[in-house]
Enzyme design. Structure first.
Site, PDB file in Angstrom:
ATOM      1  CG  ASP A 114      -9.581  -0.571   4.577  1.00 48.12           C
ATOM      2  OD1 ASP A 114      -9.175  -0.997   3.492  1.00 48.12           O
ATOM      3  OD2 ASP A 114      -8.956  -0.693   5.646  1.00 48.12           O
ATOM      4  CD  GLN A 134      -3.385  -4.317   6.485  1.00 44.28           C
ATOM      5  OE1 GLN A 134      -3.664  -3.287   5.872  1.00 44.28           O
ATOM      6  NE2 GLN A 134      -3.542  -5.504   5.942  1.00 44.28           N
ATOM      7  CE  LYS A 147      -3.729  -2.589   2.132  1.00 44.36           C
ATOM      8  NZ  LYS A 147      -4.598  -2.905   3.277  1.00 44.36           N
TER       9      LYS A 147
HETATM   10  N1  GUN Z   1      -6.421  -7.077   6.139  1.00 41.67           N
HETATM   11  C1  GUN Z   1      -6.640  -7.873   5.073  1.00 41.67           C
HETATM   12  N2  GUN Z   1      -7.237  -7.175   4.082  1.00 41.67           N
HETATM   13  C2  GUN Z   1      -7.400  -5.917   4.536  1.00 41.67           C
HETATM   14  C3  GUN Z   1      -7.949  -4.734   3.963  1.00 41.67           C
HETATM   15  O1  GUN Z   1      -8.426  -4.687   2.824  1.00 41.67           O
HETATM   16  N3  GUN Z   1      -7.908  -3.619   4.766  1.00 41.67           N
HETATM   17  C4  GUN Z   1      -7.420  -3.656   6.030  1.00 41.67           C
HETATM   18  N4  GUN Z   1      -7.458  -2.523   6.735  1.00 41.67           N
HETATM   19  N5  GUN Z   1      -6.911  -4.735   6.575  1.00 41.67           N
HETATM   20  C5  GUN Z   1      -6.895  -5.860   5.832  1.00 41.67           C
END
Ligand code: GUN
Length: 290
Positions: free
Chosen positions: A120, A97, A53
Site C-alpha cells: 500500500d 484494509q 483486489k
Molecule cells: N481503504 C480505502 N482505501 C484504501 C487503500 O488504498 N488501502 C487500504 N489498505 N485501505 C484502504
C-alpha cells in the site's frame, strides 16, 4: 468536450502487462507473486474494495490470501498477524484494509508492516522514499494517479498543481510526487485553508481527495484544467439496485464541460489504485527474489 480519463481501461492495460510478466515467471518455473489482505470486521464498502483486489489478483495470476478477522480483535492480536506475515517467506506483500475499528491505532498497525512488504506504500519509509532517487513501494493511490497522467501524456512539468486534501494516504504523498516526479509547482489545501476557491481557480491540474461529495463546483475550476477526483463517497440512491451510488468530490456534470481532462467516479482513480497494488506486489516480489 473533455477527454475522460478512463481509469478502468488503463488499469486493464496494466493488468495485462502484469499478467504477461506472471506468465513468463511461471513459464520459467518460478512461483507467482503472493499478496495477502487482512480485513477487519464487516464494513460493506471495505468488503467491496477487497473483493476488487482479490479479483485483480485472480486476473493477473497472483497467489492471494484473504484473512478475515473480527471487529473485536485486539490490537495485540492484529499485530501478531502482521508479524507472521512479515516473517512468512511465501508472502511478498500484504495490506491491512482501512478503516480499522476505533480501538486499533492505524499508525501502530501500518508502522508494523515491513517496508519491503508494504504494497500500500503506507509506512514512513515508503512515504519518505518518494523523495529519493529510487523510491521503494509508492503509496498506491498517488502512484495510480501519476500513472494515469503519464499514460494520457498529460504534461505536469512547470504546471500549477493544486491538491485539495492532505491525508496521509492520498493528498500528502501525492503533493510530494507531483513536485518530485511531476516537477509541478504544488499548492496543498486542507481543512484549515482559507478561501479554497482562490487556490483552485488557478490550478492547471486540480486533484481533490477529501471525501465531500460535490465540494468542487464549476466556478472553482479554471477553463481547460485537468481535474482528478479521488473522492468516493457512498450516497443513498433508491433508484440504484444496491441502494447507493458513489459520488466524487467534484460536481462532475457542471465541472466537466470546463475541463480538458477529467476522471469519472466511479471508473477513474479507484481502478488505478488496484492496478498500483498489483504493480507494487510485483515489485516487492522482484526485490525479494533478486
Ligand atoms: N481503504 C480505502 N482505501 C484504501 C487503500 O488504498 N488501502 C487500504 N489498505 N485501505 C484502504
Amino acid at each position: 468536450m473533455p477527454t475522460i480519463l478512463d481509469g478502468r481501461k488503463i488499469a486493464n492495460d496494466i493488468k495485462k502487462e502484469v499478467a504477461f510478466k506472471v506468465t513468463s515467471l511461471k513459464d520459467a518455473g518460478k512461483r507467482a507473486p503472493h499478496l495477502a489482505i487482512i480485513i477487519c470486521g464487516d464494513d460493506s464498502a471495505s468488503h467491496t474494495y477487497v473483493g476488487g483486489k482479490i479479483n485483480a489478483c485472480k486476473t493477473v495470476g497472483f497467489d492471494y490470501t484473504l484473512m478475515q478477522v473480527a471487529t473485536t480483535i485486539s490490537e495485540e492480536k492484529l499485530i501478531q498477524h502482521i508479524d507472521n506475515l512479515n516473517q512468512d517467506p511465501d508472502i511478498d506483500g500484504f495490506i491491512v484494509q482501512l478503516p480499522l475499528p476505533d480501538h486499533i491505532s492505524v499508525e501502530k498497525i501500518t508502522g508494523r508492516i515491513l517496508p519491503e512488504k508494504d504494497v500500500d506504500g503506507f509506512t514512513n519509509q515508503n512515504f519518505g522514499s518518494i523523495v529519493t532517487q529510487n523510491p521503494l513501494l509508492l503509496p498506491a493511490t498517488p502512484f495510480g494517479i501519476m500513472e494515469l497522467l503519464k499514460r494520457y501524456e498529460i504534461e505536469t512539468k512547470g504546471k500549477h498543481c493544486v491538491v485539495v486534501g492532505a491525508s496521509r494516504i492520498a493528498g500528502a504523498p501525492l503533493s510530494l510526487m507531483m513536485m518530485q516526479q511531476g516537477l509541478a509547482t504544488v499548492t496543498v489545501c486542507h481543512k484549515y485553508t482559507e478561501n479554497l476557491e482562490a487556490h483552485t481557480v488557478s490550478a492547471d491540474i486540480l486533484i481533490v481527495a477529501v471525501g465531500k461529495p460535490g465540494l468542487i463546483t464549476a466556478d472553482m475550476v479554471k477553463e481547460g484544467a485537468v481535474v482528478i477526483d479521488v473522492g468516493t463517497t457512498r450516497v443513498d440512491d433508491a433508484s440504484a439496485k444496491s441502494g447507493f451510488r458513489l459520488k466524487g468530490d467534484v460536481d462532475y456534470d457542471k465541472v466537466a464541460p470546463k475541463t480538458s481532462f477529467i476522471t469519472p467516479v466511479p471508473g477513474g482513480v479507484g481502478p488505478m489504485t488496484i492496478a498500483s497494488l498489483l504493480m507494487n506486489t510485483l515489485r516487492a516480489y522482484e526485490m525479494r527474489i533478486s
